[in-house]
Design a protein around this motif. Structure first.
Motif, PDB file in Angstrom:
ATOM      1  N   ALA A  23       3.566  -2.478   7.946  1.00 50.05           N
ATOM      2  CA  ALA A  23       5.077  -2.209   8.217  1.00 50.05           C
ATOM      3  C   ALA A  23       5.177  -0.590   8.867  1.00 50.05           C
ATOM      4  O   ALA A  23       4.371   0.138   8.277  1.00 50.05           O
ATOM      5  N   LYS A  24       6.114  -0.439   9.583  1.00 53.20           N
ATOM      6  CA  LYS A  24       6.677   0.841  10.053  1.00 53.20           C
ATOM      7  C   LYS A  24       7.645   0.915   8.854  1.00 53.20           C
ATOM      8  O   LYS A  24       8.610   0.241   8.785  1.00 53.20           O
ATOM      9  N   VAL A  25       7.691   2.141   8.209  1.00 53.15           N
ATOM     10  CA  VAL A  25       8.389   2.253   6.886  1.00 53.15           C
ATOM     11  C   VAL A  25       9.398   3.614   7.386  1.00 53.15           C
ATOM     12  O   VAL A  25       8.731   4.774   7.625  1.00 53.15           O
ATOM     13  N   SER A  26      10.546   3.637   7.390  1.00 52.40           N
ATOM     14  CA  SER A  26      11.334   4.876   7.484  1.00 52.40           C
ATOM     15  C   SER A  26      11.609   5.596   6.142  1.00 52.40           C
ATOM     16  O   SER A  26      12.292   5.089   5.070  1.00 52.40           O
ATOM     17  N   PHE A  27      11.331   6.985   5.991  1.00 47.56           N
ATOM     18  CA  PHE A  27      11.583   7.708   4.714  1.00 47.56           C
ATOM     19  C   PHE A  27      12.719   8.674   5.215  1.00 47.56           C
ATOM     20  O   PHE A  27      12.356   9.857   5.750  1.00 47.56           O
ATOM     21  N   GLY A  28      13.900   8.227   5.287  1.00 46.87           N
ATOM     22  CA  GLY A  28      15.017   9.054   5.848  1.00 46.87           C
ATOM     23  C   GLY A  28      14.788   9.686   7.213  1.00 46.87           C
ATOM     24  O   GLY A  28      15.032  10.571   7.528  1.00 46.87           O
ATOM     25  N   GLY A  29      14.326   8.660   8.055  1.00 46.66           N
ATOM     26  CA  GLY A  29      14.022   8.939   9.632  1.00 46.66           C
ATOM     27  C   GLY A  29      12.726   9.224   9.750  1.00 46.66           C
ATOM     28  O   GLY A  29      12.281   9.221  11.017  1.00 46.66           O
ATOM     29  N   ILE A  30      11.859   9.648   8.782  1.00 48.31           N
ATOM     30  CA  ILE A  30      10.374   9.783   9.238  1.00 48.31           C
ATOM     31  C   ILE A  30       9.810   8.582   9.116  1.00 48.31           C
ATOM     32  O   ILE A  30       9.723   7.845   8.111  1.00 48.31           O
ATOM     33  N   ILE A  31       9.053   8.080  10.232  1.00 43.30           N
ATOM     34  CA  ILE A  31       8.415   6.861  10.148  1.00 43.30           C
ATOM     35  C   ILE A  31       6.695   6.987   9.947  1.00 43.30           C
ATOM     36  O   ILE A  31       6.324   7.861  10.525  1.00 43.30           O
ATOM     37  N   LYS A  32       6.239   6.141   8.813  1.00 45.86           N
ATOM     38  CA  LYS A  32       5.075   6.172   8.481  1.00 45.86           C
ATOM     39  C   LYS A  32       4.465   4.704   8.538  1.00 45.86           C
ATOM     40  O   LYS A  32       5.475   3.667   8.162  1.00 45.86           O
ATOM     41  N   GLU A  33       3.196   4.334   8.612  1.00 50.62           N
ATOM     42  CA  GLU A  33       2.661   2.920   8.405  1.00 50.62           C
ATOM     43  C   GLU A  33       2.383   2.889   6.985  1.00 50.62           C
ATOM     44  O   GLU A  33       2.034   3.765   6.206  1.00 50.62           O
ATOM     45  N   ALA A  34       2.632   1.605   6.487  1.00 49.02           N
ATOM     46  CA  ALA A  34       2.269   0.946   5.431  1.00 49.02           C
ATOM     47  C   ALA A  34       1.549  -0.417   5.241  1.00 49.02           C
ATOM     48  O   ALA A  34       2.231  -1.182   5.568  1.00 49.02           O
ATOM     49  N   SER A  35       0.632  -0.609   4.472  1.00 47.71           N
ATOM     50  CA  SER A  35      -0.140  -1.907   4.319  1.00 47.71           C
ATOM     51  C   SER A  35       0.833  -2.848   3.535  1.00 47.71           C
ATOM     52  O   SER A  35       1.522  -2.135   2.452  1.00 47.71           O
ATOM     53  N   LEU A  36       1.154  -3.634   3.837  1.00 47.82           N
ATOM     54  CA  LEU A  36       1.811  -4.705   3.133  1.00 47.82           C
ATOM     55  C   LEU A  36       1.216  -5.913   2.047  1.00 47.82           C
ATOM     56  O   LEU A  36       1.684  -6.785   1.891  1.00 47.82           O
ATOM     57  N   GLU A  37      -0.366  -5.612   2.019  1.00 47.26           N
ATOM     58  CA  GLU A  37      -0.966  -6.389   1.180  1.00 47.26           C
ATOM     59  C   GLU A  37      -0.747  -6.671  -0.199  1.00 47.26           C
ATOM     60  O   GLU A  37      -1.009  -7.709  -0.685  1.00 47.26           O
ATOM     61  N   MET A  38      -0.035  -5.882  -0.832  1.00 47.46           N
ATOM     62  CA  MET A  38       0.150  -6.047  -2.148  1.00 47.46           C
ATOM     63  C   MET A  38       1.704  -6.488  -2.402  1.00 47.46           C
ATOM     64  O   MET A  38       2.248  -6.906  -3.410  1.00 47.46           O
ATOM     65  N   VAL A  39       2.479  -6.613  -1.320  1.00 45.43           N
ATOM     66  CA  VAL A  39       3.674  -7.241  -1.179  1.00 45.43           C
ATOM     67  C   VAL A  39       3.979  -7.964   0.076  1.00 45.43           C
ATOM     68  O   VAL A  39       4.832  -7.821   0.953  1.00 45.43           O
ATOM     69  N   PRO A  40       3.288  -9.341   0.289  1.00 45.35           N
ATOM     70  CA  PRO A  40       3.344  -9.958   1.415  1.00 45.35           C
ATOM     71  C   PRO A  40       4.427 -10.628   1.586  1.00 45.35           C
ATOM     72  O   PRO A  40       4.914 -11.035   2.749  1.00 45.35           O
ATOM     73  N   HIS A  41       5.327 -10.752   0.649  1.00 49.38           N
ATOM     74  CA  HIS A  41       6.847 -11.417   0.724  1.00 49.38           C
ATOM     75  C   HIS A  41       7.718 -10.441   1.407  1.00 49.38           C
ATOM     76  O   HIS A  41       8.943 -10.700   1.704  1.00 49.38           O
ATOM     77  N   ALA A  42       7.543  -9.263   1.544  1.00 50.42           N
ATOM     78  CA  ALA A  42       8.409  -8.178   1.822  1.00 50.42           C
ATOM     79  C   ALA A  42       9.094  -8.433   3.517  1.00 50.42           C
ATOM     80  O   ALA A  42       7.985  -8.808   4.119  1.00 50.42           O
ATOM     81  N   LYS A  43       9.826  -7.995   3.866  1.00 48.53           N
ATOM     82  CA  LYS A  43      10.552  -8.188   5.035  1.00 48.53           C
ATOM     83  C   LYS A  43      11.047  -7.238   5.673  1.00 48.53           C
ATOM     84  O   LYS A  43      11.443  -6.309   5.102  1.00 48.53           O
ATOM     85  N   VAL A  44      11.383  -7.018   7.140  1.00 47.83           N
ATOM     86  CA  VAL A  44      12.268  -5.930   7.680  1.00 47.83           C
ATOM     87  C   VAL A  44      13.646  -5.841   6.835  1.00 47.83           C
ATOM     88  O   VAL A  44      14.227  -7.000   6.653  1.00 47.83           O
TER      89      VAL A  44
END
Length: 94
Positions: A23-44
């Motif tokens: 996932a691309k994850v926004s931290f208050g406007g700063i975008i970083k990548e994160a693996s979703l392997e531990m939360v496969p049910h997560a969605k946009v």
């Protein structure tokens, strides 16, 4: 100290022939990548807690905002996101 930082998923893509969800994850406007392997049910648009590049849990928006606010007050946000001297745009968390 390593902490989990709350962020909002903006996009999800499959990598390595569909074996890994990132996932691309926004931290208050700063975008970083994160693996979703531990939360496969997560969605946009879900909020997740990210620790060392891995989303470790899905949290609700209120919890994400409060956690981010606490971390910012402790001065941990800049350190954990490796953005010393630049704090994220607070619109997403105010």
């Amino acid at each position: 100290m390593c902490l989990a930082i709350p962020g909002k998923i903006t996009t999800i893509e499959s990598k390595y022939d569909g074996l890994v969800q990132v996932a691309k994850v926004s931290f208050g406007g700063i975008i970083k990548e994160a693996s979703l392997e531990m939360v496969p049910h997560a969605k946009v648009d879900d909020y997740v807690l990210v620790h060392v590049g891995v989303a470790i849990s899905v949290v609700d928006e209120a919890e994400a905002r409060q956690t981010f606010k606490y971390l910012e007050q402790m001065g941990e946000v800049a350190e954990e996101l490796n953005i010393h001297g630049f704090l994220p745009d607070q619109k997403e968390y105010s």
